[in-house]
Design an enzyme around this catalytic site. Structure first.
Site, PDB file in Angstrom:
ATOM      1  N   GLY A  18       0.822  -1.166   0.034  1.00 26.12           N
ATOM      2  CA  GLY A  18      -0.034  -0.125   0.016  1.00 26.12           C
ATOM      3  C   GLY A  18       0.924   1.287  -0.011  1.00 26.12           C
ATOM      4  N   ASN A  19       0.410   2.326   0.286  1.00 24.31           N
ATOM      5  CA  ASN A  19       0.913   3.617   0.537  1.00 24.31           C
ATOM      6  C   ASN A  19       0.549   4.410   1.657  1.00 24.31           C
ATOM      7  OD1 ASN A  19      -1.055   5.310  -0.702  1.00 24.31           O
ATOM      8  ND2 ASN A  19      -0.910   4.081  -2.453  1.00 24.31           N
ATOM      9  N   HIS A  20       0.970   5.676   1.944  1.00 19.38           N
ATOM     10  CA  HIS A  20       0.593   6.359   2.934  1.00 19.38           C
ATOM     11  C   HIS A  20      -0.642   7.343   2.767  1.00 19.38           C
ATOM     12  CE1 HIS A  20       4.079   4.985   5.254  1.00 19.38           C
ATOM     13  NE2 HIS A  20       4.846   5.376   4.297  1.00 19.38           N
ATOM     14  N   ALA A  49      -4.473   7.362  -4.598  1.00 22.13           N
ATOM     15  CA  ALA A  49      -2.989   7.006  -4.774  1.00 22.13           C
ATOM     16  C   ALA A  49      -3.354   5.542  -5.160  1.00 22.13           C
ATOM     17  CB  ALA A  49      -1.998   7.374  -3.640  1.00 22.13           C
TER      18      ALA A  49
END
Length: 404
Positions: free
Chosen positions: A213-215, A281
């Site tokens: 995943g991402n932030h 995102a």
């Protein structure tokens, strides 16, 4: 949240039996998030008490130009200040007597002085007996008030206080609130527009407990959704995993997890959309193989083969017809060049550039600093702002383009 949230509503109450409904009317406005102040004609106090309406509105109720203090001092109730305070004014019930005075500029009580001073949109909901409502003078008063720009909320038909059956009943409080909300929405710049917004990250499963995943927090996308709704649009917010909350009658939230799920949902709605803003995102890669059981730690290293996810933004650029398509670019170097390349390659109408080089911009922050580039490669730079203000800047740019 409704379109009335945060708005100031001035309720004028006149001396009709329907005044008993105003207690529920105040309660409903408060429930919608509005602030309410009540101005009553002196005679209306025979039908509903100021104490009741003051308790419900959590504000003083105004009935006269002067209020006597404990030591016989008089405090002035400024009709001008009350008129300036309101975003919207509603006179309900509006008796035949008050309608006549409003339409002819008679000013013999505080409520009429406030009406004549109001700078906001004024709604009025008549309430009277059948014969009074049908009288030519009442019809003339209503026509004159409408010619001044006031908004008529027609009475309903039913049993009246006299026992007669017909038109003249003040519309029910729930329907009055709905009428005002719908009227406000119709006057907003994005009324009848459908807006699709993606927000947050996507999670690409490795096994049942791990993911790539991402932030991204989703804050920017949710701010965009709230702004679109405040402009009157019907919003479809497709969000990856996010702790952000939104509650608005014009926002439909669709939750997804993976890039593939977001791709599917976006394509489900896109054909009927006027404006699409893809601020999510989305993961560029996902594991080629997903383990059905938790992967045990058995070696010092582990290799995960990744494959590209579907490019949602590019896929929309290929099929768009009349939709206005906006993308986001988060860059760390050669920001402008990379953003322009993405704009052209994916057939976008606007691209919103974020640079991780800018302090206060990027994931999880309450602020953002953006640059907007249009199809002609015109570059507009903006200062660091709250994400709510950034959303406003983005929609101003969009509306400048679509209404040019």
């Amino acid at each position: 949240m409704s379109i009335l949230s945060g708005k100031n509503i001035l309720l004028g109450v006149t001396a009709g039996i329907a005044a008993y409904k105003t207690a529920n009317l105040v309660r409903l406005f408060i429930k919608e998030g509005a602030s309410v102040k009540v101005v009553m004609t002196p005679a209306s106090k025979d039908f509903v008490t100021p104490l009741t309406l003051s308790t419900l509105s959590k504000n003083p109720v105004y009935t006269t130009f002067f209020e006597k203090g404990e030591e016989e001092t008089e405090e002035w109730n400024s009709h001008v200040d009350l008129g300036l305070w309101a975003n919207y004014m509603l006179v309900a019930p509006a008796t035949a007597n008050t309608l006549s005075k409003m339409s002819n500029g008679v000013c013999d009580n505080l409520l009429l002085a406030v009406y004549l001073s109001a700078k906001c949109k004024v709604y009025f909901a008549p309430a009277m007996d059948l014969d009074m409502y049908q009288h030519p003078t009442t019809k003339k008063s209503i026509e004159k008030l409408q010619s001044f720009g006031n908004i008529f909320i027609p009475p309903s038909s039913g049993e009246l206080a006299s026992g007669l059956i017909g038109e003249g009943r003040m519309e029910e409080p729930e329907k009055i609130v709905s009428f005002i909300e719908n009227d406000i929405i119709k006057g907003l710049p994005l009324y009848s527009k459908k807006v699709l917004i993606t927000a947050g990250p996507t999670y690409e499963a490795i096994d049942p407990v791990r993911f790539i995943g991402n932030h991204s927090s989703g804050k920017m996308g949710f701010a965009l959704a709230k702004k679109a709704a405040s402009l009157g649009a019907q919003v479809y917010l497709i969000s990856g995993p996010s702790n952000e909350k939104v509650s608005h009658s014009l926002i439909q939230r669709i939750d997804v997890v993976s890039a593939q799920e977001m791709y599917t949902e976006v394509h489900t709605y896109f054909k009927d959309i006027d404006i699409a803003i893809l601020s999510a995102a989305v993961a560029d890669y996902r594991p080629k193989n997903v383990s059905l059981t938790k992967i045990k730690k058995s070696t010092n290293t582990m290799n995960i083969e990744l494959v590209k996810t579907k490019d949602i933004l590019a896929s929309l650029g290929e099929i768009k017809k009349n939709q206005f398509l906006v993308g986001f670019a988060l860059e760390t170097d050669n920001e402008i060049e990379n953003a322009i390349a993405k704009l052209n390659k994916k057939n976008l109408d606007l691209i919103v550039l974020n640079s991780l080089q800018d302090k206060g911009a990027g994931f999880k922050n309450e602020t953002n600093k953006i640059t907007i580039i249009d199809k002609s490669e015109k570059i507009s730079e903006f200062s660091l702002k709250s994400k709510a203000m950034v959303a406003e800047d983005i929609f101003n740019e969009i509306m400048n383009k679509i209404y040019a």
